[in-house]
Design a protein around this motif. Structure first.
Motif, PDB file in Angstrom:
ATOM      1  N   ALA A 135      -4.852   8.316   3.433  1.00 30.26           N
ATOM      2  CA  ALA A 135      -6.278   8.407   3.126  1.00 30.26           C
ATOM      3  C   ALA A 135      -7.083   7.426   3.975  1.00 30.26           C
ATOM      4  CB  ALA A 135      -6.517   8.153   1.635  1.00 30.26           C
ATOM      5  N   GLU A 136      -6.584   6.208   4.114  1.00 31.33           N
ATOM      6  CA  GLU A 136      -7.264   5.177   4.893  1.00 31.33           C
ATOM      7  C   GLU A 136      -7.438   5.604   6.358  1.00 31.33           C
ATOM      8  OE1 GLU A 136      -6.413   0.666   4.685  1.00 31.33           O
ATOM      9  OE2 GLU A 136      -5.158   1.423   6.343  1.00 31.33           O
ATOM     10  N   ARG A 137      -6.468   6.345   6.871  1.00 31.54           N
ATOM     11  CA  ARG A 137      -6.502   6.782   8.268  1.00 31.54           C
ATOM     12  C   ARG A 137      -7.056   8.202   8.431  1.00 31.54           C
ATOM     13  NH1 ARG A 137      -2.925   2.956   7.608  1.00 31.54           N
ATOM     14  NH2 ARG A 137      -2.234   1.617   9.311  1.00 31.54           N
ATOM     15  N   ASN A 138      -7.558   8.776   7.330  1.00 31.20           N
ATOM     16  CA  ASN A 138      -8.105  10.137   7.360  1.00 31.20           C
ATOM     17  C   ASN A 138      -7.110  11.153   7.895  1.00 31.20           C
ATOM     18  OD1 ASN A 138     -10.693   9.488   6.297  1.00 31.20           O
ATOM     19  ND2 ASN A 138     -11.242   8.654   8.307  1.00 31.20           N
TER      20      ASN A 138
ATOM     21  N   GLU B  53       0.483   7.393   0.480  1.00 31.64           N
ATOM     22  CA  GLU B  53      -0.687   8.252   0.241  1.00 31.64           C
ATOM     23  C   GLU B  53      -1.977   7.501   0.543  1.00 31.64           C
ATOM     24  OE1 GLU B  53      -0.696  11.469  -0.469  1.00 31.64           O
ATOM     25  OE2 GLU B  53       1.436  11.726  -0.882  1.00 31.64           O
ATOM     26  N   ALA B  54      -2.045   6.227   0.142  1.00 33.96           N
ATOM     27  CA  ALA B  54      -3.237   5.404   0.422  1.00 33.96           C
ATOM     28  C   ALA B  54      -3.387   5.188   1.931  1.00 33.96           C
ATOM     29  CB  ALA B  54      -3.147   4.073  -0.312  1.00 33.96           C
ATOM     30  N   ARG B  55      -2.273   4.983   2.619  1.00 30.54           N
ATOM     31  CA  ARG B  55      -2.319   4.794   4.073  1.00 30.54           C
ATOM     32  C   ARG B  55      -2.832   6.053   4.760  1.00 30.54           C
ATOM     33  NH1 ARG B  55       2.283   1.591   7.177  1.00 30.54           N
ATOM     34  NH2 ARG B  55       2.086   0.556   5.195  1.00 30.54           N
TER      35      ARG B  55
ATOM     36  N   GLU C 280       2.429   5.020  12.612  1.00 31.94           N
ATOM     37  CA  GLU C 280       1.092   4.922  12.017  1.00 31.94           C
ATOM     38  C   GLU C 280       1.141   5.132  10.508  1.00 31.94           C
ATOM     39  OE1 GLU C 280      -3.308   7.069  12.323  1.00 31.94           O
ATOM     40  OE2 GLU C 280      -1.791   7.538  13.825  1.00 31.94           O
TER      41      GLU C 280
ATOM     42  N   MET D 100       0.842  -1.176   0.000  1.00 33.35           N
ATOM     43  CA  MET D 100       0.000   0.000   0.000  1.00 33.35           C
ATOM     44  C   MET D 100       0.890   1.243   0.000  1.00 33.35           C
ATOM     45  SD  MET D 100      -2.638   1.285   3.029  1.00 33.35           S
ATOM     46  CE  MET D 100      -3.728  -0.088   2.831  1.00 33.35           C
TER      47      MET D 100
END
Length: 152
Positions: free
Chosen positions: A8-11, A4-6, A118, A1
């Motif tokens: 987005a996933e964690r807001n 950037e996706a991480r 994180e 992943m």
């Protein structure tokens, strides 16, 4: 992943990378490392100020350190173009504006350290310094700098 996706996933929304407030550059890439100048904590466009153990508490300091870390990541993105170039967070240095009786600087610095893990997972685990200081630029409560290993 991707990183950037991480995010987005964690807001997690990165702030705009802050411009320097004096005669230095935000980051220097050399020898496979990105050295990032100390970053201050911003909340609603204002520097988070105060002294822990005097007029601010531990929770405020932890949140300030987290916001410093967000700014560090914003500086990484600005300097590297892509956060996927980050291969490892090598070291963080946390400077905590604190009264002489305040001894929880490591707990404050955890706000920055935990955010790096994180975001970057195991590559976010790093060496660290956490020191108390009597004053920081602009009255900031915390300042954090970083050394980051980068891919070409």
């Amino acid at each position: 992943m991707s990183i950037e996706a991480r995010l987005a996933e964690r807001n997690i929304v990165l702030p705009q990378a802050a411009a320097p407030v004096a005669a230095y550059v935000p980051a220097v890439e050399t020898g496979g490392l990105l050295h990032i100048s100390g970053q201050l904590p911003f909340l609603d466009g204002q520097v988070m100020t105060g002294r822990l153990g005097e007029d601010r508490d531990l929770d405020y300091g932890v949140e300030a350190a987290r916001r410093c870390a967000l700014m560090l990541v914003a500086q990484m993105k600005a300097a590297l173009g892509s956060l996927d170039r980050v291969s490892r967070i090598v070291k963080l240095g946390a400077f905590v504006n604190s009264a002489g009786s305040f001894t929880d600087q490591p707990k404050v610095a955890n706000g920055a350290s935990e955010l790096m893990v994180e975001i970057f997972g195991d590559a976010g685990k790093h060496a660290r310094s956490a020191v108390g200081v009597p004053v920081l630029p602009l009255g900031a409560v915390v300042e954090v700098d970083a050394i980051v290993e980068v891919r070409a």
